[in-house]
Scaffold this active site. Structure first.
Site, mmCIF file in Angstrom:
data_model
loop_
_atom_site.group_PDB
_atom_site.id
_atom_site.type_symbol
_atom_site.label_atom_id
_atom_site.label_comp_id
_atom_site.label_asym_id
_atom_site.label_seq_id
_atom_site.Cartn_x
_atom_site.Cartn_y
_atom_site.Cartn_z
ATOM 1 N N LYS A 9 0.849 -1.190 0.000
ATOM 2 C CA LYS A 9 0.000 0.000 0.000
ATOM 3 C C LYS A 9 0.886 1.243 0.000
ATOM 4 O O LYS A 9 1.825 1.327 0.780
ATOM 5 C CB LYS A 9 -0.911 -0.046 1.240
ATOM 6 N N GLU A 61 -20.424 -4.198 8.811
ATOM 7 C CA GLU A 61 -21.369 -3.361 9.563
ATOM 8 C C GLU A 61 -22.499 -4.188 10.151
ATOM 9 O O GLU A 61 -22.979 -3.912 11.256
ATOM 10 C CB GLU A 61 -21.932 -2.260 8.661
ATOM 11 N N ARG A 121 -26.003 -0.457 5.290
ATOM 12 C CA ARG A 121 -25.754 -1.893 5.159
ATOM 13 C C ARG A 121 -26.447 -2.705 6.256
ATOM 14 O O ARG A 121 -26.706 -3.885 6.095
ATOM 15 C CB ARG A 121 -24.255 -2.165 5.318
HETATM 16 C C1 LIG Z 1 -19.331 -0.996 3.467
HETATM 17 C C2 LIG Z 1 -18.113 -0.140 3.661
HETATM 18 N N1 LIG Z 1 -17.602 0.028 4.903
HETATM 19 C C3 LIG Z 1 -16.514 0.798 5.086
HETATM 20 C C4 LIG Z 1 -15.908 1.404 4.034
HETATM 21 C C5 LIG Z 1 -14.735 2.341 4.270
HETATM 22 N N2 LIG Z 1 -13.517 1.817 3.626
HETATM 23 C C6 LIG Z 1 -13.114 2.247 2.435
HETATM 24 S S1 LIG Z 1 -11.749 1.465 1.889
HETATM 25 C C7 LIG Z 1 -11.650 0.562 3.297
HETATM 26 C C8 LIG Z 1 -10.539 -0.422 3.465
HETATM 27 C C9 LIG Z 1 -10.449 -1.311 2.297
HETATM 28 O O1 LIG Z 1 -9.367 -2.176 2.448
HETATM 29 P P1 LIG Z 1 -8.932 -3.077 1.253
HETATM 30 O O2 LIG Z 1 -10.115 -3.660 0.590
HETATM 31 O O3 LIG Z 1 -7.896 -4.026 1.734
HETATM 32 O O4 LIG Z 1 -8.320 -2.069 0.192
HETATM 33 P P2 LIG Z 1 -6.984 -1.193 0.316
HETATM 34 O O5 LIG Z 1 -7.445 0.181 0.688
HETATM 35 O O6 LIG Z 1 -6.095 -1.783 1.353
HETATM 36 O O7 LIG Z 1 -6.394 -1.239 -1.046
HETATM 37 C C10 LIG Z 1 -12.698 0.863 4.172
HETATM 38 C C11 LIG Z 1 -12.887 0.281 5.498
HETATM 39 C C12 LIG Z 1 -16.474 1.201 2.751
HETATM 40 N N3 LIG Z 1 -15.971 1.786 1.656
HETATM 41 N N4 LIG Z 1 -17.557 0.420 2.599
#
Ligand SMILES: Cc1ncc(C[n+]2csc(CCOP(=O)(O)OP(=O)(O)O)c2C)c(N)n1
Length: 633
Positions: free
Chosen positions: A281, A367, A395
């Site tokens: 990342k 959630e 959600r």
């Molecule tokens: C339903 C939902 N909950 C929370 C989020 C907030 N959120 C956005 S990106 C993320 C982390 C995603 O992690 P990952 O899929 O590993 O992707 P990375 O950012 O590490 O590439 C979160 C918690 C979201 N977008 N959707």
């Protein structure tokens, strides 16, 4: 000579040599860093998938082949090489390109995302549509290890294995959600990544299995059984294999040759395949590599140092006030526990987690689990506070109804980022929660007018015998000049007396209401300002007092009109003072999705500007009604 300016679409990427591709990856990173430094955005996720994006667009033939980005916050390189380089500097700006995939922007954005864990189900739907139509294209879902913790991702994996159709899931594993990823799945992936014996044993085993002679049917069956049981013991990715996927990887997500080769292999397999890709990342920008959570989503910053640009406004955010109040309350109330769904920092709960590690739970991007987990804790006498952004709480609607409110459990919902959120745009606006929460029996719904009131309300909420939702916005907290009155159920607060008209505001729009009242006073109109505090149960007594004294009302809220706070006021008057509801004008958000832009502009655009409020209040005061309120002029 720069390469990026010559890239008009994926076909141009396919023509490049290995050396040119590496140079292009550098240029893409520079463009992303420069743009996000100016506009803010999701930096670290996008930097991590530059090579993966190039490899996908070389191996597959987008948009005939479909690439679906889970969450969509990592799609910047994809946008840059699919015809949007010229507009890229307008990222997340009003009228500019979105920070998430948008179908209207490009045929290469085949599915819109913003909320996580949807990509595999969407991809499976496309794959099935392809099969039904007798077509033959590839469908690729790119999902992070964080997004994979969402229940919907598992539901879709389960169905994909069952349907057995051709589908590629690329697992982009950087061991991070926004914060470090949590849960048993994260530990499993980390074992796959780091245990070299897995990979070696797999190679040895495959070699050995290939040497088992296959003679005759029964021997072949026995050999298959043996293969299966041996595989079960040692093969990496067995979890996915058991779900019906072929597991490929793990592969270095920054090695273009390895990526292209594994993706070609995946595209030749006729059933569901999971390609496990390891990325870093923030790759290629030192401050983001060092501090990927800080650069997950960032405001503008200085490129050289990575330091955030100092913002003009100061003082704590609503989230920080929430987090600090939680610590104070937890010191007094040993049964208080805090729950987040993968947003320990965003919700302001990080200091609480440090102070009370045993009473803090990060359930991952889950959630629904967060809410029902809180229900379980509440049945045993604990006092759970579940902090979830308004948009993501959508959600968990059934869990709110069925698991909390039906049983009247004392759970507090800290509904952060309620109202317009600005640059993230339509997928992230928190503009429906008053409507969907107000409909649920037993649930109290409140909104503080400023930071101090948030603290007071939280203290009040955890003392209640049933469920309470507190909605508050993103950003710096207002600080109104007054000592807030104590909280009493179904009672608001008079902030300014008036006789001609009352502005009845919910949440921080109280600030705009006060400004409007001052301007009205200059025009000789006596306008009261009422901080409603409660969307449910409404402060009915005061509302009836205002209208029965002959004043009209203007309601203000950052929520859609349908089912919102103003609608509640109209229903109340229609029931309790029939005929007088004609003296009410409701100012709220229009019945359409609102794209990215700055919140103050957005409020002005939808008719919630101070002058709009002044206009509405003066015509109500004059005994008339304003012209039809023109949402989104
Ligand atoms: C339903 C939902 N909950 C929370 C989020 C907030 N959120 C956005 S990106 C993320 C982390 C995603 O992690 P990952 O899929 O590993 O992707 P990375 O950012 O590490 O590439 C979160 C918690 C979201 N977008 N959707």
């Amino acid at each position: 000579m720069k390469i990026l300016p010559s890239i008009r679409g994926p076909a141009d990427v396919k023509r490049l040599t290995r050396g040119e591709l590496e140079a292009l990856a550098d240029e893409i990173r520079q463009e992303i860093v420069a743009t996000v430094a100016a506009n803010g955005g999701h930096l670290a996720p996008s930097l991590g998938v530059v090579e993966l994006t190039l490899a996908l667009h070389r191996v597959f033939n987008s948009p005939v082949d479909k690439i679906i980005w889970d969450v969509g916050h990592q799609c910047y390189a994809h946008k840059l090489i699919t015809g949007r380089r010229d507009r890229f500097r307008s990222l997340r700006q009003r009228g500019g390109i979105s920070g998430f995939p948008k179908r209207r922007e490009s045929p290469h954005d085949v599915f819109e995302t913003g909320h996580s864990s949807t990509s595999i189900a969407a991809a499976l739907g496309m794959a099935k549509a392809r099969d039904l139509a007798g077509e033959d294209f590839s469908v690729v879902a790119v999902i992070g290890d964080g997004a994979l913790t969402g229940g919907m991702a598992f539901e879709a994996l389960n169905n994909a294995g069952h349907l057995g159709t051709r589908l590629i899931v690329v697992l982009n594993d950087n061991s991070m959600s926004i914060a470090p990823n949590v849960g048993a799945l994260a530990s499993y992936l980390s074992r796959l990544r780091s245990d070299p014996t897995y990979a070696r044993v797999k190679a040895d085993l495959e070699h050995a299995l290939r040497r088992i002679p296959v003679v005759g049917d029964s021997v072949s069956k026995a050999a298959e059984r043996l293969k299966d049981s041996l595989k079960y013991l040692v093969v990496p990715g067995m979890l996915f294999e058991e779900l019906g996927f072929t597991y490929l990887g793990p592969v270095d997500g920054h090695n273009l040759t390895a990526l292209e080769s594994v993706l070609r292999q995946a595209s030749s397999i006729r059933g569901p395949v999971l390609v496990h890709v390891i990325t870093r990342k923030g790759k290629g920008y030192a401050p983001a590599e060092r501090n990927p959570d800080r650069f997950h989503g960032t405001g503008p910053f200085e490129v050289k140092t990575g330091e955030a640009e100092s913002s003009a406004s100061s003082g704590p955010s609503y989230g920080e006030i929430f987090g600090q109040t939680m610590i104070r309350l937890a010191e007094e109330e040993p049964r208080l526990v805090a729950i987040t769904a993968a947003m320990p920092d965003g919700t302001g709960l990080k200091p609480f987690a440090r102070r009370f590690p045993d009473r803090f739970f990060d359930v991952g991007i889950a959630e629904q689990c967060a809410v029902t987990f809180a229900a379980g804790l509440a049945t045993c006498g604990y006092k759970p506070v579940v902090a979830i952004y308004s948009t993501f709480l959508q959600r968990a609607y059934d869990q709110i109804i069925h698991d909390i409110c039906l049983q009247d459990l004392a759970v507090v919902f800290a509904v952060d980022r309620a109202g317009l959120v600005g640059d993230d745009g339509a997928t992230h606006q928190g503009i429906f929660d008053i409507s969907f929460l107000r409909a649920v029996p037993n649930l109290t719904v409140m909104a503080p007018a400023d930071g101090r009131e948030l603290s007071l309300m939280l203290r009040w909420a955890i003392g209640q015998p049933g469920p309470v939702a507190l909605r508050y916005p993103r950003g710096r907290a207002l600080s109104l000049e007054r000592t807030p009155e104590p909280i009493r159920r179904a009672t608001g607060e008079v902030l300014r007396q008036g006789t001609d008209v009352w502005i009845v505001a919910l949440g921080p729009l109280v600030g705009r209401a006060l400004e409007a009242a001052r301007r009205l006073a200059e025009r000789g109109i006596s306008c009261g300002v009422f901080n409603a505090r409660f969307a449910k149960p409404l402060p009915e007594k005061e509302l009836l007092d205002f209208v029965s004294a002959g004043a009209g009302l203007v309601t203000l809220e950052e929520n859609v009109a349908s089912g919102g706070f103003g609608a509640a006021v109209l229903e109340c008057l229609n029931r309790r003072a029939p005929g007088l509801e004609g003296r009410v004008v409701t100012l709220s958000l229009p019945d359409r999705f609102i794209d990215h832009g700055k919140v103050p502009h957005q409020l002005d655009e939808v008719g919630l500007g101070v002058e709009d409020i002044v206009a509405a209040a003066s015509s109500v005061a004059a005994g008339g009604r304003p012209r039809e309120v023109s949402h989104g002029r």
